[in-house]
Design a protein around this motif. Structure first.
Motif, PDB file in Angstrom:
ATOM      1  N   SER A 124       2.421 -13.787 -11.786  1.00 22.63           N
ATOM      2  CA  SER A 124       2.203 -15.224 -11.805  1.00 22.63           C
ATOM      3  C   SER A 124       0.821 -15.544 -12.348  1.00 22.63           C
ATOM      4  CB  SER A 124       2.335 -15.816 -10.390  1.00 22.63           C
ATOM      5  OG  SER A 124       3.660 -15.652  -9.904  1.00 22.63           O
ATOM      6  N   GLY A 125       0.729 -16.697 -12.977  1.00 24.30           N
ATOM      7  CA  GLY A 125      -0.555 -17.142 -13.498  1.00 24.30           C
ATOM      8  C   GLY A 125      -0.588 -18.644 -13.605  1.00 24.30           C
ATOM      9  N   ARG A 126      -1.777 -19.168 -13.861  1.00 26.80           N
ATOM     10  CA  ARG A 126      -1.963 -20.610 -14.016  1.00 26.80           C
ATOM     11  C   ARG A 126      -2.201 -20.955 -15.477  1.00 26.80           C
ATOM     12  NH1 ARG A 126      -0.678 -24.011  -9.623  1.00 26.80           N
ATOM     13  NH2 ARG A 126      -0.881 -22.698  -7.771  1.00 26.80           N
ATOM     14  N   ALA A 127      -1.451 -21.958 -15.945  1.00 24.36           N
ATOM     15  CA  ALA A 127      -1.688 -22.487 -17.286  1.00 24.36           C
ATOM     16  C   ALA A 127      -2.973 -23.311 -17.278  1.00 24.36           C
ATOM     17  CB  ALA A 127      -0.504 -23.335 -17.728  1.00 24.36           C
ATOM     18  N   ARG A 128      -3.440 -23.683 -18.446  1.00 19.71           N
ATOM     19  CA  ARG A 128      -4.678 -24.456 -18.515  1.00 19.71           C
ATOM     20  C   ARG A 128      -4.544 -25.795 -17.803  1.00 19.71           C
ATOM     21  NH1 ARG A 128      -8.696 -22.540 -21.484  1.00 19.71           N
ATOM     22  NH2 ARG A 128      -9.684 -24.590 -21.489  1.00 19.71           N
ATOM     23  N   ASP A 129      -3.336 -26.352 -17.765  1.00 17.97           N
ATOM     24  CA  ASP A 129      -3.162 -27.626 -17.073  1.00 17.97           C
ATOM     25  C   ASP A 129      -2.909 -27.438 -15.581  1.00 17.97           C
ATOM     26  OD1 ASP A 129      -0.543 -26.753 -16.899  1.00 17.97           O
ATOM     27  OD2 ASP A 129       0.316 -28.342 -18.132  1.00 17.97           O
ATOM     28  N   GLY A 130      -3.020 -26.201 -15.102  1.00 15.02           N
ATOM     29  CA  GLY A 130      -2.900 -25.927 -13.682  1.00 15.02           C
ATOM     30  C   GLY A 130      -1.515 -25.575 -13.202  1.00 15.02           C
ATOM     31  N   ARG A 131      -0.505 -25.706 -14.053  1.00 16.73           N
ATOM     32  CA  ARG A 131       0.855 -25.390 -13.610  1.00 16.73           C
ATOM     33  C   ARG A 131       0.996 -23.896 -13.316  1.00 16.73           C
ATOM     34  NH1 ARG A 131       2.113 -29.857 -17.039  1.00 16.73           N
ATOM     35  NH2 ARG A 131       3.667 -31.265 -16.111  1.00 16.73           N
ATOM     36  N   LEU A 132       1.793 -23.611 -12.276  1.00 18.37           N
ATOM     37  CA  LEU A 132       2.058 -22.234 -11.891  1.00 18.37           C
ATOM     38  C   LEU A 132       3.217 -21.699 -12.717  1.00 18.37           C
ATOM     39  CD1 LEU A 132       1.502 -19.864  -9.926  1.00 18.37           C
ATOM     40  CD2 LEU A 132       3.178 -20.914  -8.371  1.00 18.37           C
ATOM     41  N   VAL A 133       3.016 -20.535 -13.344  1.00 16.08           N
ATOM     42  CA  VAL A 133       4.030 -19.929 -14.206  1.00 16.08           C
ATOM     43  C   VAL A 133       4.299 -18.506 -13.739  1.00 16.08           C
ATOM     44  CG1 VAL A 133       4.686 -19.329 -16.565  1.00 16.08           C
ATOM     45  CG2 VAL A 133       3.192 -21.316 -16.152  1.00 16.08           C
ATOM     46  N   HIS A 134       5.559 -18.207 -13.475  1.00 13.90           N
ATOM     47  CA  HIS A 134       5.984 -16.844 -13.149  1.00 13.90           C
ATOM     48  C   HIS A 134       6.481 -16.195 -14.446  1.00 13.90           C
ATOM     49  CE1 HIS A 134       5.607 -18.202  -9.077  1.00 13.90           C
ATOM     50  NE2 HIS A 134       6.626 -19.031  -9.173  1.00 13.90           N
ATOM     51  N   PHE A 135       5.964 -15.025 -14.794  1.00 11.06           N
ATOM     52  CA  PHE A 135       6.273 -14.432 -16.089  1.00 11.06           C
ATOM     53  C   PHE A 135       6.548 -12.934 -15.956  1.00 11.06           C
ATOM     54  CE2 PHE A 135       1.782 -13.746 -15.498  1.00 11.06           C
ATOM     55  CZ  PHE A 135       1.509 -12.534 -16.092  1.00 11.06           C
ATOM     56  N   ARG A 136       7.156 -12.377 -16.992  1.00 14.54           N
ATOM     57  CA  ARG A 136       7.410 -10.935 -17.050  1.00 14.54           C
ATOM     58  C   ARG A 136       6.396 -10.297 -17.990  1.00 14.54           C
ATOM     59  NH1 ARG A 136      11.773  -9.773 -14.210  1.00 14.54           N
ATOM     60  NH2 ARG A 136      13.447 -11.322 -14.002  1.00 14.54           N
ATOM     61  N   ALA A 137       5.786  -9.206 -17.503  1.00  9.10           N
ATOM     62  CA  ALA A 137       4.754  -8.549 -18.310  1.00  9.10           C
ATOM     63  C   ALA A 137       5.361  -7.647 -19.369  1.00  9.10           C
ATOM     64  CB  ALA A 137       3.826  -7.750 -17.413  1.00  9.10           C
ATOM     65  N   GLY A 138       6.485  -6.992 -19.053  1.00 10.27           N
ATOM     66  CA  GLY A 138       7.114  -6.109 -20.020  1.00 10.27           C
ATOM     67  C   GLY A 138       6.350  -4.810 -20.196  1.00 10.27           C
ATOM     68  N   PRO A 139       6.743  -3.996 -21.179  1.00  7.71           N
ATOM     69  CA  PRO A 139       6.071  -2.718 -21.429  1.00  7.71           C
ATOM     70  C   PRO A 139       4.687  -2.949 -22.026  1.00  7.71           C
ATOM     71  CG  PRO A 139       7.687  -3.146 -23.138  1.00  7.71           C
ATOM     72  CD  PRO A 139       7.852  -4.240 -22.117  1.00  7.71           C
ATOM     73  N   GLY A 140       3.886  -1.892 -22.005  1.00 13.66           N
ATOM     74  CA  GLY A 140       2.549  -1.998 -22.569  1.00 13.66           C
ATOM     75  C   GLY A 140       1.486  -1.830 -21.499  1.00 13.66           C
ATOM     76  N   PRO A 141       0.222  -2.115 -21.848  1.00 12.41           N
ATOM     77  CA  PRO A 141      -0.868  -1.977 -20.876  1.00 12.41           C
ATOM     78  C   PRO A 141      -0.617  -2.815 -19.620  1.00 12.41           C
ATOM     79  CG  PRO A 141      -1.718  -2.352 -23.089  1.00 12.41           C
ATOM     80  CD  PRO A 141      -0.247  -2.587 -23.154  1.00 12.41           C
ATOM     81  N   VAL A 142      -1.070  -2.326 -18.490  1.00 12.75           N
ATOM     82  CA  VAL A 142      -0.894  -3.040 -17.219  1.00 12.75           C
ATOM     83  C   VAL A 142      -1.621  -4.371 -17.272  1.00 12.75           C
ATOM     84  CG1 VAL A 142      -1.369  -2.972 -14.742  1.00 12.75           C
ATOM     85  CG2 VAL A 142      -0.604  -0.905 -15.929  1.00 12.75           C
ATOM     86  N   VAL A 143      -0.918  -5.427 -16.886  1.00  9.93           N
ATOM     87  CA  VAL A 143      -1.519  -6.754 -16.808  1.00  9.93           C
ATOM     88  C   VAL A 143      -2.108  -6.921 -15.407  1.00  9.93           C
ATOM     89  CG1 VAL A 143      -1.096  -9.234 -16.912  1.00  9.93           C
ATOM     90  CG2 VAL A 143       0.110  -7.701 -18.478  1.00  9.93           C
ATOM     91  N   ARG A 144      -3.395  -7.244 -15.328  1.00 10.70           N
ATOM     92  CA  ARG A 144      -4.108  -7.292 -14.062  1.00 10.70           C
ATOM     93  C   ARG A 144      -4.489  -8.724 -13.699  1.00 10.70           C
ATOM     94  NH1 ARG A 144      -8.960  -3.821 -16.288  1.00 10.70           N
ATOM     95  NH2 ARG A 144      -8.846  -5.668 -17.649  1.00 10.70           N
ATOM     96  N   PRO A 145      -4.625  -9.047 -12.414  1.00 11.67           N
ATOM     97  CA  PRO A 145      -5.193 -10.344 -12.035  1.00 11.67           C
ATOM     98  C   PRO A 145      -6.545 -10.526 -12.703  1.00 11.67           C
ATOM     99  CG  PRO A 145      -4.282  -9.267 -10.103  1.00 11.67           C
ATOM    100  CD  PRO A 145      -4.233  -8.257 -11.219  1.00 11.67           C
ATOM    101  N   GLY A 146      -6.737 -11.681 -13.319  1.00 11.62           N
ATOM    102  CA  GLY A 146      -7.959 -11.936 -14.067  1.00 11.62           C
ATOM    103  C   GLY A 146      -7.802 -11.771 -15.564  1.00 11.62           C
ATOM    104  N   ASP A 147      -6.749 -11.068 -16.008  1.00 11.42           N
ATOM    105  CA  ASP A 147      -6.476 -10.976 -17.439  1.00 11.42           C
ATOM    106  C   ASP A 147      -5.879 -12.297 -17.935  1.00 11.42           C
ATOM    107  OD1 ASP A 147      -7.406  -8.408 -17.528  1.00 11.42           O
ATOM    108  OD2 ASP A 147      -5.441  -7.444 -17.703  1.00 11.42           O
ATOM    109  N   VAL A 148      -5.859 -12.458 -19.255  1.00 12.98           N
ATOM    110  CA  VAL A 148      -5.315 -13.670 -19.873  1.00 12.98           C
ATOM    111  C   VAL A 148      -4.153 -13.270 -20.773  1.00 12.98           C
ATOM    112  CG1 VAL A 148      -5.786 -15.621 -21.406  1.00 12.98           C
ATOM    113  CG2 VAL A 148      -7.531 -14.865 -19.780  1.00 12.98           C
TER     114      VAL A 148
END
Length: 497
Positions: free
Chosen positions: A402-426
């Motif tokens: 999950s992450g926040r869009a620039r307008d503050g909306r909460l978005v649940h997303f799939r990271a998929g394959p590749g480097p690990v997506v960490r809290p604080g990444d964009v």
């Protein structure tokens, strides 16, 4: 030698969350360490709220649950601070004599000293200051998030809303110097923070005590010049003090998010008058109109009270009408209930609970409809997300982040394959579904940027694994902090200005 462990339990608004970060920082500076998850802490601190309904019952219920733990845990201490402590004072020790320390909103910095004195004297310590002694932002802090941070620009409030007890507990408004605020912002960015939220009971009145009524707009512009600061938010403004220079600063400053949380409280001029809110519906809607003209993509959210004393069906219809016109992206909605010590608690025309609940249900249904329509319109839209931790309650079950869009909306997303997506990444992705209270993005990521905030999160996680979840600084697991838009639904909200 590992120091005594602590746990801070927070109730209430964003200001209390911010204060709890300071309390944690103070305790760690004094040699305490965060308690490991699931363990019994040597010191439990309750940072209380006096605004929420049944706040006192909730506190004493929690205190009662600690009695057997304290009996079986020699040397355990319990401290109670915050707004309810400021209001009730010695009543807390009368009702819960097993409490060791009671302190108020004006003397947070005294907590370590009071704990040590209570332990040395084997007697409870009660200390309530009548005015702010040390500005909380000058105290040590243990931030709840690596990537997002609260920055207090003022404390206290000069308004006299009839439903609110905050001014009598937090005191008159006191502003920090702009240079002090910017120095804290720059220091946070230097530590890896990408997003800051400027915090005050009424941010729009910032600068009045400094002799500069335009100080808040200037502060937003100055934040835009801080290298490495990607997102700036603020909460909460009062419609009475909202000026066009703030709208201009929001629109012209690249890192100021196009998100506005502005409390409406009621759409009825008669009710607003009884609330002593000092603006009327036309002024509120005028601000909304000007914000949307300057920033068509702005997400505007609000607070609404249902069932204020004397509210008629026609008054409530006015509130529904403003909701339809303003088209809020989300709202904190809650049912009025008397708060002891406020003028509204003794007003004539108290409304029966069944009527309040029925109106509340209609309001929530309307706001859900408006929010859902707006979110469905965003399907197919590319969004940039600042990855959060703990904001998606079902993320583990659904395999999403999950992450926040620039307008503050909460978005649940799939990271998929590749480097690990960490809290604080964009990351960037495309919205595939809109729900009333969130967005979903189940396609492949369009981009993933690793950040210093993500590095700090990863370092903290590694250190915590090596220490078994104990230790200070980044070594311990951090609690969730939500700096984005409010959710909507039946849960009671934090009370805001």
């Amino acid at each position: 030698m590992i120091g005594r462990s602590y746990e801070v339990r927070t109730f209430g608004c964003q200001m209390n969350v911010h204060d709890s970060e300071r309390l944690s920082g103070l305790l760690e500076s004094a040699g305490y360490v965060p308690a490991a998850p699931g363990s019994e802490a040597d010191v439990v601190v309750f940072n209380t709220c006096a605004v929420r309904e049944n706040a006192d019952n909730r506190l004493y219920g929690n205190l009662g649950q600690l009695v057997p733990m304290k009996k079986s845990h020699p040397g355990m201490q319990i401290a109670v601070g915050g707004c309810l402590a400021q209001k009730d004072r010695s009543t807390i020790l009368d009702r819960a004599p097993w409490v060791d320390v009671v302190f108020g909103t004006h003397n947070l910095h005294r907590l370590p000293v009071l704990l040590e004195r209570a332990r040395h004297n084997a007697a409870a310590e009660l200390e309530i200051a009548e005015a702010l002694e040390v500005f909380p932002s000058s105290l040590p802090t243990r931030r709840a998030s690596h990537h997002s941070a609260w920055v207090s620009i003022s404390v206290g409030c000069d308004n006299t809303c009839t439903f609110c007890i905050v001014p009598s507990l937090r005191g008159r408004e006191r502003d920090r110097r702009p240079g002090e605020v910017l120095a804290e912002v720059e220091a946070l960015v230097g530590e890896g923070a990408l997003e800051i939220t400027l915090l005050g009971q009424n941010v729009n009145s910032y600068g009045r005590s400094l002799g500069d009524p335009g100080a808040f707009a200037k502060l937003l512009v100055a934040c835009g010049r801080v290298d490495g600061l990607e997102r700036v938010r603020f909460t909460s403004p009062h419609p009475r003090d909202f000026t066009d220079d703030v709208i201009e600063a929001m629109a012209a400053t690249a890192n100021v998010c196009h998100q506005l949380h502005m409390p409406l409280q009621s759409g009825s001029d008669d009710v607003l008058r009884r609330m002593r809110r000092s603006y009327r519906r036309d002024r509120f809607l005028g601000i909304v109109e000007r914000v949307r003209a300057a920033m068509p993509d702005a997400a505007i959210t609000t607070d609404i009270i249902v069932g204020f004393p004397g509210e008629t069906e026609a008054d409530f219809a006015d509130t529904l009408d403003v909701v339809r016109q303003a088209r809020f992206s989300g709202a904190f909605t809650f049912q009025y209930s008397p708060r002891p010590g406020t003028p509204a608690a003794t007003m004539d025309g108290q409304i029966d609970r069944a009527t309040v609940a029925e109106r509340y249900a209609r309001l929530v249904a309307l706001q859900d409809e408006v929010s859902w329509e707006q979110n469905r319109e965003l399907v197919g839209r590319r969004v940039e997300l600042l990855v959060a931790e703990g904001e998606g309650r079902k993320d583990d079950a659904t395999g999403r982040l999950s992450g926040r869009a620039r307008d503050g909306r909460l978005v649940h997303f799939r990271a998929g394959p590749g480097p690990v997506v960490r809290p604080g990444d964009v990351v960037e992705t495309v919205v595939t579904r809109g729900a009333p209270h969130h967005l979903t993005a189940d396609g492949s990521l369009l981009s993933h940027r690793r950040t210093r905030a993500g590095d700090a999160w990863e370092l903290g996680r590694t250190a915590a694994a090596h220490t078994g979840g104990e230790g200070g600084g980044t070594a311990a697991a951090r609690q969730t902090v939500a700096l984005g838009m409010p959710s909507v639904g039946p849960a009671p909200s934090p009370d805001r200005r």
